[in-house]
Design a protein around this motif. Structure first.
Motif, PDB file in Angstrom:
ATOM      1  N   ARG A  13       0.828  -1.208   0.000  1.00 56.08           N
ATOM      2  CA  ARG A  13       0.000   0.000   0.000  1.00 56.08           C
ATOM      3  C   ARG A  13       0.865   1.262   0.000  1.00 56.08           C
ATOM      4  N   GLU A  14       1.968   1.186   0.718  1.00 52.03           N
ATOM      5  CA  GLU A  14       2.870   2.340   0.765  1.00 52.03           C
ATOM      6  C   GLU A  14       3.497   2.606  -0.603  1.00 52.03           C
ATOM      7  N   VAL A  15       3.874   1.522  -1.275  1.00 52.16           N
ATOM      8  CA  VAL A  15       4.438   1.675  -2.626  1.00 52.16           C
ATOM      9  C   VAL A  15       3.404   2.258  -3.577  1.00 52.16           C
ATOM     10  N   GLU A  16       2.170   1.767  -3.493  1.00 51.40           N
ATOM     11  CA  GLU A  16       1.107   2.285  -4.356  1.00 51.40           C
ATOM     12  C   GLU A  16       0.850   3.764  -4.087  1.00 51.40           C
ATOM     13  N   GLN A  17       0.847   4.138  -2.802  1.00 50.06           N
ATOM     14  CA  GLN A  17       0.635   5.535  -2.455  1.00 50.06           C
ATOM     15  C   GLN A  17       1.756   6.418  -3.007  1.00 50.06           C
ATOM     16  N   ARG A  18       2.988   5.926  -2.923  1.00 46.27           N
ATOM     17  CA  ARG A  18       4.111   6.690  -3.464  1.00 46.27           C
ATOM     18  C   ARG A  18       3.990   6.846  -4.982  1.00 46.27           C
ATOM     19  N   ALA A  19       3.560   5.760  -5.637  1.00 44.14           N
ATOM     20  CA  ALA A  19       3.398   5.824  -7.093  1.00 44.14           C
ATOM     21  C   ALA A  19       2.310   6.827  -7.474  1.00 44.14           C
ATOM     22  N   GLU A  20       1.191   6.799  -6.735  1.00 44.19           N
ATOM     23  CA  GLU A  20       0.113   7.746  -7.008  1.00 44.19           C
ATOM     24  C   GLU A  20       0.566   9.179  -6.764  1.00 44.19           C
ATOM     25  N   GLU A  21       1.336   9.383  -5.693  1.00 42.84           N
ATOM     26  CA  GLU A  21       1.827  10.718  -5.393  1.00 42.84           C
ATOM     27  C   GLU A  21       2.790  11.205  -6.473  1.00 42.84           C
ATOM     28  N   ALA A  22       3.662  10.292  -6.944  1.00 42.01           N
ATOM     29  CA  ALA A  22       4.599  10.659  -8.008  1.00 42.01           C
ATOM     30  C   ALA A  22       3.853  11.019  -9.284  1.00 42.01           C
ATOM     31  N   GLU A  23       2.804  10.247  -9.605  1.00 47.75           N
ATOM     32  CA  GLU A  23       2.023  10.532 -10.810  1.00 47.75           C
ATOM     33  C   GLU A  23       1.289  11.864 -10.671  1.00 47.75           C
ATOM     34  N   ARG A  24       0.740  12.118  -9.470  1.00 46.46           N
ATOM     35  CA  ARG A  24       0.039  13.371  -9.236  1.00 46.46           C
ATOM     36  C   ARG A  24       0.995  14.561  -9.335  1.00 46.46           C
ATOM     37  N   THR A  25       2.179  14.404  -8.757  1.00 44.17           N
ATOM     38  CA  THR A  25       3.183  15.473  -8.832  1.00 44.17           C
ATOM     39  C   THR A  25       3.611  15.721 -10.270  1.00 44.17           C
ATOM     40  N   LYS A  26       3.750  14.624 -11.040  1.00 40.58           N
ATOM     41  CA  LYS A  26       4.122  14.750 -12.455  1.00 40.58           C
ATOM     42  C   LYS A  26       3.047  15.510 -13.227  1.00 40.58           C
ATOM     43  N   ASP A  27       1.764  15.182 -12.976  1.00 38.38           N
ATOM     44  CA  ASP A  27       0.663  15.861 -13.650  1.00 38.38           C
ATOM     45  C   ASP A  27       0.631  17.338 -13.287  1.00 38.38           C
ATOM     46  N   GLU A  28       0.861  17.632 -11.998  1.00 40.11           N
ATOM     47  CA  GLU A  28       0.845  19.033 -11.574  1.00 40.11           C
ATOM     48  C   GLU A  28       1.981  19.811 -12.226  1.00 40.11           C
ATOM     49  N   ALA A  29       3.150  19.179 -12.336  1.00 40.08           N
ATOM     50  CA  ALA A  29       4.283  19.849 -12.975  1.00 40.08           C
ATOM     51  C   ALA A  29       3.998  20.099 -14.457  1.00 40.08           C
ATOM     52  N   ALA A  30       3.366  19.104 -15.117  1.00 36.17           N
ATOM     53  CA  ALA A  30       3.030  19.266 -16.532  1.00 36.17           C
ATOM     54  C   ALA A  30       2.009  20.384 -16.713  1.00 36.17           C
ATOM     55  N   ARG A  31       1.002  20.443 -15.832  1.00 38.53           N
ATOM     56  CA  ARG A  31       0.017  21.513 -15.922  1.00 38.53           C
ATOM     57  C   ARG A  31       0.662  22.872 -15.689  1.00 38.53           C
ATOM     58  N   ARG A  32       1.590  22.929 -14.741  1.00 42.77           N
ATOM     59  CA  ARG A  32       2.261  24.187 -14.459  1.00 42.77           C
ATOM     60  C   ARG A  32       3.077  24.656 -15.658  1.00 42.77           C
ATOM     61  N   ARG A  33       3.780  23.715 -16.302  1.00 41.74           N
ATOM     62  CA  ARG A  33       4.552  24.083 -17.493  1.00 41.74           C
ATOM     63  C   ARG A  33       3.634  24.543 -18.621  1.00 41.74           C
ATOM     64  N   ALA A  34       2.477  23.878 -18.755  1.00 41.65           N
ATOM     65  CA  ALA A  34       1.528  24.266 -19.808  1.00 41.65           C
ATOM     66  C   ALA A  34       1.000  25.672 -19.564  1.00 41.65           C
ATOM     67  N   VAL A  35       0.674  25.995 -18.306  1.00 41.67           N
ATOM     68  CA  VAL A  35       0.182  27.336 -17.978  1.00 41.67           C
ATOM     69  C   VAL A  35       1.249  28.381 -18.265  1.00 41.67           C
ATOM     70  N   GLU A  36       2.484  28.077 -17.882  1.00 43.61           N
ATOM     71  CA  GLU A  36       3.577  29.021 -18.143  1.00 43.61           C
ATOM     72  C   GLU A  36       3.758  29.259 -19.636  1.00 43.61           C
ATOM     73  N   GLU A  37       3.637  28.197 -20.446  1.00 45.94           N
ATOM     74  CA  GLU A  37       3.789  28.343 -21.891  1.00 45.94           C
ATOM     75  C   GLU A  37       2.632  29.148 -22.475  1.00 45.94           C
TER      76      GLU A  37
END
Length: 246
Positions: A13-37
């Motif tokens: 469960r801890e590994v799954e939570q870390r994976a979900e958090e990493a994916e969420r952080t990746k999506d947020e970073a991509a959205r942030r880059r898109a907004v900046e562009e």
């Protein structure tokens, strides 16, 4: 074994939570880059186009004012330039607002088709409009794409099919077919040409306008045909799937 199994489940469960958090952080970073562009593009459009369009509007307005002050008839082409400048300014503001917003959108659609056709007629290009089938509200992306296709096609008629308003008889027709599953947009011109090339001819290589049309239609899963007609002239035909808004 029970304790080991429990610890393994906890670790899983801890590994799954870390994976979900990493994916969420990746999506947020991509959205942030898109907004900046988007903001960067908005600034560049504002800096490069707003001033030029404003100058066109002012100069056209001054010319119209002076002509009326002298009691002269204002050339239709000058009125068309003035109106097109105002329309370009409006659309640029709408585009900048979209780029600065969190969601995509556009204020342009087939509800503005009458104004678009009126501007083309004022500029000296005879245009007829035929609608077949029951008109109805369209998904925003389809509505916008249909309007932009007609807009670009009419621009191409004026640019390539001859000098509109010069008495050469060039005309265009816009046809819309509504069916339960598709909207078909077709723009034809009689393409008598300007004497420098055969009727219906276009410069070698695809223009950016046609590329933009293909990208819009492809993004919607539709089909586009654009090319010379056998009897002369040019045709643009787009078949757009109509999906009910979710």
């Amino acid at each position: 074994m029970a304790v080991t199994f429990g610890m393994w489940q906890l670790h899983l469960r801890e590994v799954e939570q870390r994976a979900e958090e990493a994916e969420r952080t990746k999506d947020e970073a991509a959205r942030r880059r898109a907004v900046e562009e988007r903001l960067r593009i908005a600034r560049e459009l504002h800096d490069s186009l707003t001033h030029s369009i404003s100058v066109i509007q002012v100069q056209a307005g001054v010319a119209v004012h002076l002509a009326r002050k002298r009691g002269e008839e204002v050339p239709p082409a000058l009125l068309a330039i003035q109106e097109a400048g105002a329309d370009a300014s409006r659309e640029l503001r709408a585009t900048l607002q979209v780029l600065r917003s969190a969601e995509d959108g556009d204020s342009s659609g087939l509800c503005q088709l009458d104004s678009l056709v009126a501007r083309a007629r004022t500029a000296g290009l005879p245009v007829t409009v035929t609608v077949t089938g029951a008109e109805r509200p369209l998904p925003p992306d389809v509505d916008q794409a249909a309007y932009r296709i007609v807009q670009e096609a009419l621009t191409n008629v004026s640019r390539h099919a001859g000098s509109a308003g010069a008495g050469d008889g060039v005309s265009a027709s816009v046809r819309l077919w509504y069916t339960p599953d598709t909207l078909t947009v077709q723009v034809d011109d009689d393409g008598k040409g300007d004497g420098a090339r055969p009727a219906g001819a276009r410069p070698a290589g695809p223009g950016l306008g046609l590329i933009g049309m293909r990208e819009r239609v492809s993004a919607l899963g539709g089909r586009l045909h654009a090319g010379p007609q056998d009897g002369g002239g040019f045709q643009v035909r787009a078949e757009l799937p109509v999906r009910a808004p979710s």
